[in-house]
Design a protein around this motif. Structure first.
Motif, mmCIF file in Angstrom:
data_model
loop_
_atom_site.group_PDB
_atom_site.id
_atom_site.type_symbol
_atom_site.label_atom_id
_atom_site.label_comp_id
_atom_site.label_asym_id
_atom_site.label_seq_id
_atom_site.Cartn_x
_atom_site.Cartn_y
_atom_site.Cartn_z
ATOM 1 N N THR A 28 3.415 17.274 1.923
ATOM 2 C CA THR A 28 2.844 15.951 1.683
ATOM 3 C C THR A 28 3.656 14.928 2.457
ATOM 4 O O THR A 28 4.889 14.999 2.483
ATOM 5 N N ASP A 29 2.968 13.985 3.085
ATOM 6 C CA ASP A 29 3.622 12.906 3.822
ATOM 7 C C ASP A 29 3.226 11.595 3.160
ATOM 8 O O ASP A 29 2.028 11.299 3.053
ATOM 9 N N THR A 30 4.200 10.826 2.697
ATOM 10 C CA THR A 30 3.937 9.566 2.007
ATOM 11 C C THR A 30 4.503 8.402 2.805
ATOM 12 O O THR A 30 5.642 8.462 3.262
ATOM 13 N N LYS A 31 3.687 7.362 2.957
ATOM 14 C CA LYS A 31 4.106 6.137 3.642
ATOM 15 C C LYS A 31 3.865 4.972 2.700
ATOM 16 O O LYS A 31 2.832 4.910 2.028
ATOM 17 N N LYS A 32 4.824 4.039 2.661
ATOM 18 C CA LYS A 32 4.688 2.816 1.867
ATOM 19 C C LYS A 32 4.885 1.637 2.792
ATOM 20 O O LYS A 32 5.710 1.695 3.699
ATOM 21 N N GLY A 33 4.125 0.589 2.571
ATOM 22 C CA GLY A 33 4.260 -0.589 3.409
ATOM 23 C C GLY A 33 3.452 -1.741 2.869
ATOM 24 O O GLY A 33 3.128 -1.792 1.681
ATOM 25 N N VAL A 34 3.134 -2.669 3.750
ATOM 26 C CA VAL A 34 2.320 -3.829 3.406
ATOM 27 C C VAL A 34 1.097 -3.839 4.310
ATOM 28 O O VAL A 34 1.111 -3.275 5.397
ATOM 29 N N PHE A 35 0.038 -4.479 3.819
ATOM 30 C CA PHE A 35 -1.184 -4.552 4.609
ATOM 31 C C PHE A 35 -1.729 -5.968 4.607
ATOM 32 O O PHE A 35 -1.374 -6.790 3.774
ATOM 33 N N ARG A 36 -2.605 -6.200 5.559
ATOM 34 C CA ARG A 36 -3.242 -7.506 5.710
ATOM 35 C C ARG A 36 -4.642 -7.265 6.274
ATOM 36 O O ARG A 36 -4.835 -6.389 7.109
ATOM 37 N N PHE A 57 0.839 -1.191 0.000
ATOM 38 C CA PHE A 57 0.000 0.000 0.000
ATOM 39 C C PHE A 57 0.873 1.239 0.000
ATOM 40 O O PHE A 57 2.027 1.224 0.413
ATOM 41 N N VAL A 58 0.279 2.325 -0.485
ATOM 42 C CA VAL A 58 0.891 3.647 -0.423
ATOM 43 C C VAL A 58 -0.170 4.574 0.161
ATOM 44 O O VAL A 58 -1.321 4.573 -0.281
ATOM 45 N N ALA A 59 0.209 5.329 1.175
ATOM 46 C CA ALA A 59 -0.676 6.328 1.775
ATOM 47 C C ALA A 59 -0.019 7.685 1.591
ATOM 48 O O ALA A 59 1.155 7.861 1.902
ATOM 49 N N GLU A 60 -0.780 8.613 1.060
ATOM 50 C CA GLU A 60 -0.254 9.964 0.838
ATOM 51 C C GLU A 60 -1.194 10.961 1.506
ATOM 52 O O GLU A 60 -2.379 11.008 1.201
ATOM 53 N N ARG A 78 -1.545 -2.691 9.007
ATOM 54 C CA ARG A 78 -0.601 -2.034 8.100
ATOM 55 C C ARG A 78 0.760 -1.991 8.771
ATOM 56 O O ARG A 78 0.855 -1.705 9.968
ATOM 57 N N VAL A 79 1.801 -2.262 7.994
ATOM 58 C CA VAL A 79 3.163 -2.169 8.498
ATOM 59 C C VAL A 79 3.929 -1.214 7.607
ATOM 60 O O VAL A 79 3.964 -1.366 6.391
ATOM 61 N N PHE A 80 4.490 -0.168 8.224
ATOM 62 C CA PHE A 80 5.401 0.738 7.524
ATOM 63 C C PHE A 80 6.341 1.322 8.554
ATOM 64 O O PHE A 80 6.018 1.402 9.735
#
Length: 129
Positions: free
Chosen positions: A79-87, A68-71, A95-97
């Motif tokens: 702008t704050d962007t987070k990338k990680g994995v989700f379940r 996932f990408v959250a912006e 969510r893990v980031f």
């Protein structure tokens, strides 16, 4: 490490990501499941914990591969962007980031995704983008 405990990522069975990699996990052959989160989402309402004082809008992209990408568009113009994995685990969105596991409840109401974070005391409403 929390990353190792959570074995299935996204909406299909996946191998856990390795702690030293930032890439999404590689899918392990398994029965494919439809994922209601897959796709692009844009916030339409933010509530609780003064979230609206700092964040103007949040956009999520949830991939079928568990990434996932959250912006977040901040009120100060940054702008704050987070990338990680989700379940998905029942009605929980994990969510893990940045090495941190975040758990939140999620539901759908008339096609609107609602994410409720009990730890932060926030609720966020999203429509497909």
């Amino acid at each position: 490490c929390a990353l190792v405990i959570l074995g299935a990522w996204g909406c299909s069975r996946q191998s856990p990501p390795e702690a030293d990699k930032t890439e999404p996990p590689v899918a392990v052959p398994a029965a494919d499941m439809a994922c209601p989160l897959t796709g692009h989402w844009r916030s339409v309402k933010l509530e609780g914990a003064d979230i609206g004082n700092f964040i103007k809008e949040i956009r999520y992209t949830f991939g079928a591969d568990g990434a996932f990408v959250a912006e977040a568009a901040m009120n100060d113009g940054s702008t704050d962007t987070k990338k990680g994995v989700f379940r998905i685990e029942g009605s929980q969105l994990l969510r893990v980031f940045d090495g941190e596991l975040l758990k939140a409840g999620f539901t759908f109401e008339n096609g609107t995704l609602i994410i409720h974070d009990p730890f932060l005391g926030t609720r966020e409403w999203f429509e497909r983008d």
